[in-house]
Design a protein around this motif. Structure first.
Motif, PDB file in Angstrom:
ATOM      1  N   ASN A   1      -1.136   4.749   6.308  1.00  0.00           N
ATOM      2  CA  ASN A   1       0.138   4.955   6.994  1.00  0.00           C
ATOM      3  C   ASN A   1       1.021   5.931   6.229  1.00  0.00           C
ATOM      4  OD1 ASN A   1       0.210   1.510   7.930  1.00  0.00           O
ATOM      5  ND2 ASN A   1       0.063   3.202   9.361  1.00  0.00           N
ATOM      6  N   HIS A   2       1.052   5.786   4.920  1.00  0.00           N
ATOM      7  CA  HIS A   2       1.897   6.633   4.089  1.00  0.00           C
ATOM      8  C   HIS A   2       1.521   8.093   4.211  1.00  0.00           C
ATOM      9  CE1 HIS A   2       3.222   8.709   0.435  1.00  0.00           C
ATOM     10  NE2 HIS A   2       4.188   7.808   0.367  1.00  0.00           N
ATOM     11  N   GLY A   3       0.230   8.355   4.222  1.00  0.00           N
ATOM     12  CA  GLY A   3      -0.256   9.721   4.270  1.00  0.00           C
ATOM     13  C   GLY A   3      -0.651  10.216   2.896  1.00  0.00           C
ATOM     14  N   GLY A   4      -1.630  11.138   2.892  1.00  0.00           N
ATOM     15  CA  GLY A   4      -2.079  11.730   1.657  1.00  0.00           C
ATOM     16  C   GLY A   4      -3.309  11.075   1.064  1.00  0.00           C
ATOM     17  N   PHE A   5      -3.921  10.135   1.790  1.00  0.00           N
ATOM     18  CA  PHE A   5      -5.056   9.381   1.254  1.00  0.00           C
ATOM     19  C   PHE A   5      -6.146   9.223   2.304  1.00  0.00           C
ATOM     20  CE2 PHE A   5      -1.494   8.188  -1.324  1.00  0.00           C
ATOM     21  CZ  PHE A   5      -2.007   8.108  -2.602  1.00  0.00           C
ATOM     22  N   ARG A   6      -7.392   9.139   1.790  1.00  0.00           N
ATOM     23  CA  ARG A   6      -8.508   8.614   2.569  1.00  0.00           C
ATOM     24  C   ARG A   6      -8.969   7.365   1.817  1.00  0.00           C
ATOM     25  NH1 ARG A   6     -10.553  12.008   6.411  1.00  0.00           N
ATOM     26  NH2 ARG A   6     -11.375  10.039   7.184  1.00  0.00           N
ATOM     27  N   PRO A   7      -8.299   6.246   2.042  1.00  0.00           N
ATOM     28  CA  PRO A   7      -8.539   5.052   1.232  1.00  0.00           C
ATOM     29  C   PRO A   7      -9.818   4.325   1.629  1.00  0.00           C
ATOM     30  CG  PRO A   7      -6.870   4.599   2.882  1.00  0.00           C
ATOM     31  CD  PRO A   7      -7.218   6.061   3.020  1.00  0.00           C
ATOM     32  N   PHE A   8     -10.437   3.690   0.641  1.00  0.00           N
ATOM     33  CA  PHE A   8     -11.638   2.902   0.911  1.00  0.00           C
ATOM     34  C   PHE A   8     -11.553   1.574   0.163  1.00  0.00           C
ATOM     35  CE2 PHE A   8     -12.637   5.217  -2.968  1.00  0.00           C
ATOM     36  CZ  PHE A   8     -13.269   4.274  -3.756  1.00  0.00           C
ATOM     37  N   GLY A   9     -12.217   0.589   0.712  1.00  0.00           N
ATOM     38  CA  GLY A   9     -12.316  -0.717   0.074  1.00  0.00           C
ATOM     39  C   GLY A   9     -13.701  -1.272   0.297  1.00  0.00           C
ATOM     40  N   SER A  10     -14.099  -2.210  -0.557  1.00  0.00           N
ATOM     41  CA  SER A  10     -15.456  -2.722  -0.421  1.00  0.00           C
ATOM     42  C   SER A  10     -15.515  -4.199  -0.748  1.00  0.00           C
ATOM     43  CB  SER A  10     -16.412  -1.954  -1.349  1.00  0.00           C
ATOM     44  OG  SER A  10     -16.113  -2.217  -2.709  1.00  0.00           O
TER      45      SER A  10
ATOM     46  N   GLY B   1       0.813  -1.217   0.000  1.00  0.00           N
ATOM     47  CA  GLY B   1       0.000   0.000   0.000  1.00  0.00           C
ATOM     48  C   GLY B   1       0.841   1.258   0.000  1.00  0.00           C
ATOM     49  N   MET B   2       1.943   1.255   0.742  1.00  0.00           N
ATOM     50  CA  MET B   2       2.834   2.409   0.739  1.00  0.00           C
ATOM     51  C   MET B   2       3.444   2.635  -0.636  1.00  0.00           C
ATOM     52  SD  MET B   2       4.793   1.821   4.371  1.00  0.00           S
ATOM     53  CE  MET B   2       3.869   1.477   5.863  1.00  0.00           C
ATOM     54  N   ALA B   3       3.824   1.547  -1.299  1.00  0.00           N
ATOM     55  CA  ALA B   3       4.404   1.669  -2.637  1.00  0.00           C
ATOM     56  C   ALA B   3       3.359   2.159  -3.642  1.00  0.00           C
ATOM     57  CB  ALA B   3       4.985   0.327  -3.070  1.00  0.00           C
ATOM     58  N   ILE B   4       2.115   1.708  -3.517  1.00  0.00           N
ATOM     59  CA  ILE B   4       1.034   2.226  -4.359  1.00  0.00           C
ATOM     60  C   ILE B   4       0.869   3.721  -4.117  1.00  0.00           C
ATOM     61  CG2 ILE B   4      -1.479   2.219  -4.648  1.00  0.00           C
ATOM     62  CD1 ILE B   4      -1.374  -0.835  -4.256  1.00  0.00           C
ATOM     63  N   ALA B   5       0.893   4.118  -2.842  1.00  0.00           N
ATOM     64  CA  ALA B   5       0.732   5.531  -2.500  1.00  0.00           C
ATOM     65  C   ALA B   5       1.819   6.379  -3.157  1.00  0.00           C
ATOM     66  CB  ALA B   5       0.759   5.699  -0.988  1.00  0.00           C
TER      67      ALA B   5
ATOM     68  N   GLY C   1      -1.684   0.477   4.552  1.00  0.00           N
ATOM     69  CA  GLY C   1      -0.410   1.042   4.130  1.00  0.00           C
ATOM     70  C   GLY C   1      -0.566   2.393   3.470  1.00  0.00           C
ATOM     71  N   MET C   2      -1.615   2.564   2.678  1.00  0.00           N
ATOM     72  CA  MET C   2      -1.871   3.866   2.061  1.00  0.00           C
ATOM     73  C   MET C   2      -2.148   4.923   3.119  1.00  0.00           C
ATOM     74  SD  MET C   2      -4.235   2.576  -1.133  1.00  0.00           S
ATOM     75  CE  MET C   2      -4.548   4.240  -1.772  1.00  0.00           C
TER      76      MET C   2
ATOM     77  N   GLY D   1      -9.643   4.081  -3.925  1.00  0.00           N
ATOM     78  CA  GLY D   1      -9.872   2.727  -3.456  1.00  0.00           C
ATOM     79  C   GLY D   1     -10.611   1.913  -4.491  1.00  0.00           C
ATOM     80  N   GLY D   2     -11.236   0.860  -4.013  1.00  0.00           N
ATOM     81  CA  GLY D   2     -11.925  -0.037  -4.922  1.00  0.00           C
ATOM     82  C   GLY D   2     -12.539  -1.191  -4.177  1.00  0.00           C
ATOM     83  N   SER D   3     -12.580  -2.338  -4.840  1.00  0.00           N
ATOM     84  CA  SER D   3     -13.252  -3.482  -4.233  1.00  0.00           C
ATOM     85  C   SER D   3     -12.479  -4.753  -4.514  1.00  0.00           C
ATOM     86  CB  SER D   3     -14.674  -3.621  -4.786  1.00  0.00           C
ATOM     87  OG  SER D   3     -14.651  -4.268  -6.049  1.00  0.00           O
ATOM     88  N   ALA D   4     -12.868  -5.794  -3.805  1.00  0.00           N
ATOM     89  CA  ALA D   4     -12.295  -7.118  -4.031  1.00  0.00           C
ATOM     90  C   ALA D   4     -13.111  -7.816  -5.115  1.00  0.00           C
ATOM     91  CB  ALA D   4     -12.280  -7.916  -2.733  1.00  0.00           C
TER      92      ALA D   4
END
Length: 673
Positions: free
Chosen positions: A425-434, A128-132, A422-423, A378-381
């Protein structure tokens, strides 16, 4: 490369800080730090970019000790590098209130990037940090202004790579081509029960190559120069993440416990400590011995990091002049602040008896917010069309389109949640998943870590009850609401209609003290006519009087309490009771957690102790509802698994009918006299 004597001195300092701390605490894991110290030393003193004076500097490299049981290795590194951990902090390892808990905890210790310990979580969060990093670089970097330009490094062990979550995350990382992710694999071939050959005979490097990773090998884990060379080779590969297998020896230097499971999770013991120090030429006294020269490589690394940070700050100053709007947005995001007017476009929904599923309403609200809140990503599984969480008009995040905001996680619920952590933790995001609510079980360990770290991650759980219907009990959540409500720092929101759903999204984005779970329906539910009822903003207080009894607050005889789709059932039952002369209040209680945060006077105003006749209605486990139904009340719920049948049939069979709620209320009234 540095002087071999200094290398050995610094490496042994790391080893024996761990040994002495574990010995003093009489618990801990000395073996991993003893074996992995050389690779950690090579990374921290020769490549890792950090500044102890600014531990949250946005463009620092991220380091994750995924094998979190070896926490004293990380604490030793932080101490020698000048992050403010004192020798007294190291001496209080694993003690109450210390900065050196048994496993690294985000927010407790400067320099700890994420909480680790549950194996596989660290390496997965690092994805997640690397994606960020990749996404922010694509969005904000401009020619001559590489304001996002850092790496994510991990030390992981055999146990990390056995866990399924790491396999999910590593597969995703390879697919996405996250070239700035480098994992040092501490191949010491020991687990708690003995040698890894008991259970783990796979070719790890072949597996990671199949995932799309570059794999490298260092056969002598005590050679920091070889580790450095492998790290530099990894950094030269821009299109693939890298796994560097480093052959190490757990408990290195211990005459009686090296390469033994005995070195894994218990102190060496006084005699073995003495023998190990003799073998490695280390003074027996004093404990926690730190030669000043052992600090020198870390001082130099910190000085380089400070210079890098100062160059970055100068670059940012020029960036602000050349790209003021981008700079302002980037700095606001990294500060964790929402943009002005972020919720002004949130829709309101007109009354509609046919209604809309709250998952559908949630999708409309999410897209309205995403247009104004670029940090929503974000996104979904693999369920985006069902959970309604695709961002319209946005690209997918991919190796070719890293500025995209739609994350396609595939059927990887557990990794999805860890990546979101991880996103955050990295900072700069309000990540979501579903995903579907029943599959929250698949990601719960990562959700728990988000709660422990108080990360503002948003989980959208749809298909929230037995009313999923024909898919049957495998897809029908029953115990899940009760289970998530038991988790500290997690706010669970189960809105009753589209307008409560809009308020739920507002609450989720405003929260900074932990994750939020939005629990939404598959089936349509009416959009309530708020002209005759309380406004949906009552959701913000967790529970509120949706409709007052005809006799007014003083004349209430029965209170019906419900959440989500069952609120509509409660309203219909209240109509029947009112027609029978029973003044009935209906309370919508979408969030127990928010309701419990209200002052006692408000809670008693909504659920007055003077009215003991109450019925709670929820299509889930009754566990915990006694606190709101009270000793004289009753709960209409489900205490068994569901069944495969149309939703209407299930409602009838399981008692979620007006007749059953009304008859239950009458029994409660009879008992109350």
């Amino acid at each position: 490369m540095s002087e071999p004597h200094i290398d050995a001195l610094s490496i042994n300092t790391l080893r024996f800080l761990a040994v002495d701390a574990v010995e003093k605490a009489r618990s801990g894991h000395p073996g991993m730090p003893m074996g992995a110290a050389p690779m950690a030393y090579a990374l921290w003193t020769r490549l890792l970019r950090f500044d102890p004076q600014a531990p949250r500097w946005p463009d620092r490299d991220r380091f994750v000790l995924s094998a979190g049981h070896g926490s004293m290795l990380l604490y030793g590194l932080l101490h020698l590098a000048g992050f403010g951990l004192t020798l007294e902090d190291l001496k209080s390892f694993r003690q109450w209130g210390s900065k050196t808990p048994g496993h690294p905890e985000f927010g407790e210790t400067p320099g700890v990037e994420t909480t680790t310990g549950p194996l596989g979580q660290g390496i997965s969060a690092a994805v997640g940090m690397a994606i960020a990093e990749r996404h922010l670089a694509a969005r904000y970097n401009r020619p001559g202004f590489e304001v996002v330009d850092h790496w994510t490094y991990v030390i992981a062990g055999d146990g990390d790579l056995m866990e399924g979550v790491s396999a999910e995350a590593a597969s995703l990382a390879g697919h996405l081509g996250l070239g700035r992710l480098v994992v040092l694999y501490d191949d010491n071939r020991i687990t708690i029960e003995g040698g890894t050959d008991l259970t783990f005979s796979e070719d790890v490097e072949a597996r990671f190559r199949a995932y799309g990773w570059q794999t490298l090998t260092v056969e002598d884990g005590n050679d920091p120069d070889a580790v450095e060379a492998a790290l530099r080779q990894a950094r030269a590969e821009p299109d693939r993440p890298s796994l560097i297998r480093v052959r190490t020896h757990i408990g290195y230097g211990s005459p009686g416990k090296q390469d033994s499971a005995d070195a894994h999770g218990a102190p060496l013991g006084p005699d073995e400590v003495r023998r190990t120090k003799e073998r490695l030429g280390w003074p027996a006294e004093p404990e926690f011995h730190v030669p000043d020269r052992a600090r020198e490589p870390f001082r130099r690394a910190a000085e380089r990091g400070r210079a890098e940070r100062e160059r970055w700050e100068a670059l940012m100053a020029r960036y602000r002049e050349q790209h003021p709007d981008l700079a302002a947005e980037f700095e606001r995001r990294m500060a964790g602040e929402l943009p002005d007017g972020w919720d002004q476009a949130v829709p309101t929904f007109d009354p509609d008896a046919k209604g809309v599923a709250t998952r559908g309403a949630g999708g409309k609200v999410l897209n309205a917010l995403a247009a104004r809140v670029p940090e929503l990503m974000g996104g979904s599984a693999d369920l985006g069309p069902s959970t309604k969480t695709l961002l319209n008009g946005e690209d997918d995040f991919s190796r070719h389109t890293p500025a995209g905001r739609n994350l396609r996680f595939g059927v990887r619920e557990h990794a999805m949640a860890a990546v979101l952590n991880g996103m955050a933790n990295h900072g700069g995001f309000r990540p979501f998943g579903s995903t579907f609510f029943v599959f929250s079980d698949y990601l719960r360990p990562s959700l728990r870590l988000a709660a422990l770290m108080k990360l503002p991650v948003i989980h959208v759980f749809t298909h929230d009850s037995i009313f999923v219907g024909e898919d049957g009990p495998t897809h029908q959540p029953v115990e899940h609401l009760a289970s998530l409500r038991a988790m500290p720092n997690l706010v669970v929101l189960r809105p009753a209609d589209a307008n409560e759903t809009a308020e739920a999204w507002r609450v989720a984005l405003e929260r900074t003290g932990g994750p939020t779970a939005l629990v939404l329906t598959r089936q349509n539910v009416p959009v309530l006519d708020r002209g005759a009822l309380a406004p949906a903003s009552g959701l913000r207080r967790g529970g509120y009087v949706l409709r007052e009894a005809s006799a007014g607050p003083e004349g209430v005889r029965m209170i019906l309490v419900a959440t989500g789709s069952e609120v509509h059932l409660a309203l219909q039952a209240a109509d029947r009771l009112e027609a029978d002369g029973v003044p009935t209040r209906v309370v919508s209680l979408p969030s127990w957690e928010l309701f419990e945060e209200q002052d006692p006077a408000y809670r008693d105003e909504v659920l007055p102790s003077a009215v003991p006749a109450r019925v709670a209605v929820e299509a889930g486990s009754p566990f915990g509802w006694d606190r709101y139904a009270g000793p004289a009340g009753a709960v209409v719920a489900i205490d068994r698994f569901g069944a495969s049948a149309p939703a209407g049939v299930l409602a009838e069979r399981f008692g979620f009918t007006v007749d059953n709620v009304v008859s239950t209320a009458r029994r409660v009234l009879e008992r109350a006299g």
